[in-house]
Write an enzyme that holds these catalytic residues in place. Structure first.
Site, PDB file in Angstrom:
ATOM      1  N   CYS A  70       0.876  -1.308   0.001  1.00  0.00           N
ATOM      2  CA  CYS A  70      -0.026   0.092   0.017  1.00  0.00           C
ATOM      3  C   CYS A  70       0.706   1.259  -0.213  1.00  0.00           C
ATOM      4  CB  CYS A  70      -0.912  -0.055   1.303  1.00  0.00           C
ATOM      5  SG  CYS A  70      -0.070   0.068   2.762  1.00  0.00           S
ATOM      6  N   HIS A 107      -2.131  11.420  15.795  1.00  0.00           N
ATOM      7  CA  HIS A 107      -2.444  10.562  14.549  1.00  0.00           C
ATOM      8  C   HIS A 107      -1.451   9.632  14.024  1.00  0.00           C
ATOM      9  CE1 HIS A 107      -4.671   9.431  10.964  1.00  0.00           C
ATOM     10  NE2 HIS A 107      -3.683   9.893  10.420  1.00  0.00           N
ATOM     11  N   HIS A 110      -4.466   4.263  10.118  1.00  0.00           N
ATOM     12  CA  HIS A 110      -5.777   3.600  10.373  1.00  0.00           C
ATOM     13  C   HIS A 110      -5.334   2.009  10.369  1.00  0.00           C
ATOM     14  CE1 HIS A 110      -6.712   7.450   8.494  1.00  0.00           C
ATOM     15  NE2 HIS A 110      -7.764   7.430   9.154  1.00  0.00           N
ATOM     16  N   ASP A 114      -7.884  -6.514   6.804  1.00  0.00           N
ATOM     17  CA  ASP A 114      -7.279  -7.034   5.836  1.00  0.00           C
ATOM     18  C   ASP A 114      -5.959  -7.635   5.982  1.00  0.00           C
ATOM     19  OD1 ASP A 114      -6.125  -4.968   5.365  1.00  0.00           O
ATOM     20  OD2 ASP A 114      -6.962  -4.409   3.500  1.00  0.00           O
ATOM     21  N   ARG A 122      -4.411  -4.815   9.592  1.00  0.00           N
ATOM     22  CA  ARG A 122      -3.414  -4.238   9.149  1.00  0.00           C
ATOM     23  C   ARG A 122      -3.299  -2.799   9.426  1.00  0.00           C
ATOM     24  NH1 ARG A 122      -3.581  -0.856   4.126  1.00  0.00           N
ATOM     25  NH2 ARG A 122      -5.682  -1.604   3.878  1.00  0.00           N
ATOM     26  N   CYS A 124      -1.973   0.447   9.063  1.00  0.00           N
ATOM     27  CA  CYS A 124      -1.416   1.203   8.123  1.00  0.00           C
ATOM     28  C   CYS A 124      -0.823   2.466   8.688  1.00  0.00           C
ATOM     29  CB  CYS A 124      -2.508   1.315   6.879  1.00  0.00           C
ATOM     30  SG  CYS A 124      -1.822   2.271   5.426  1.00  0.00           S
TER      31      CYS A 124
END
Length: 135
Positions: A70, A107, A110, A114, A122, A124
């Site tokens: 990704c 932050h 996310h 999956d 995951r 990410c």
């Protein structure tokens, strides 16, 4: 998911701006996102510990990192339970689960359902939200 979790580290906006780089500030304090395949660590295979760039709290171990394809560093679990908090994110016309540092509220990215075993998750994560400590 808890939107009521209070971070342990509280600093003024001015303090965060002084401490963080502009990119780190944008991601950690303004909930920004770096473009895929541009941030640090997305393709790193070095062994070590990933810490929050804002407060140095341990977040992820390299042993849980995997190539999700990704363009962001991806992990199947945090370094320990409670290292991150989950928050509902309904921005950009979708509903996702935002991940923040439990210690400072920064932050990180996310989490998606999956990922690989053993968790199927995951995480990410924006590379600029972390610093790496090799072992």
């Amino acid at each position: 998911m808890s939107d009521l979790t209070s971070p342990k580290v509280n600093k003024s906006d001015a303090d965060w701006r002084e401490q963080l780089t502009p990119e780190q500030y944008h991601i950690l304090r303004e909930h920004g996102t770096e473009r895929p395949f541009t941030g640090p660590y997305w393709n790193s295979t070095e062994k070590g510990l990933y810490r929050c760039a804002a407060c140095d709290e341990p977040l992820f171990l390299s042993d849980t990192k995997f190539d999700a394809g990704c363009g962001w560093p991806s992990y199947f679990e945090p370094v320990k339970p409670g290292a991150v908090t989950e928050h509902r994110d309904s921005t950009h016309g979708m509903v996702r689960t935002e991940i923040r540092c439990a210690n400072c509220g920064g932050h990180l990215g996310h989490v998606f359902p999956d990922g690989p075993p053993p968790t199927g998750l995951r995480y990410c994560i924006n590379g600029h939200s972390m610093v790496f400590e090799p072992v």
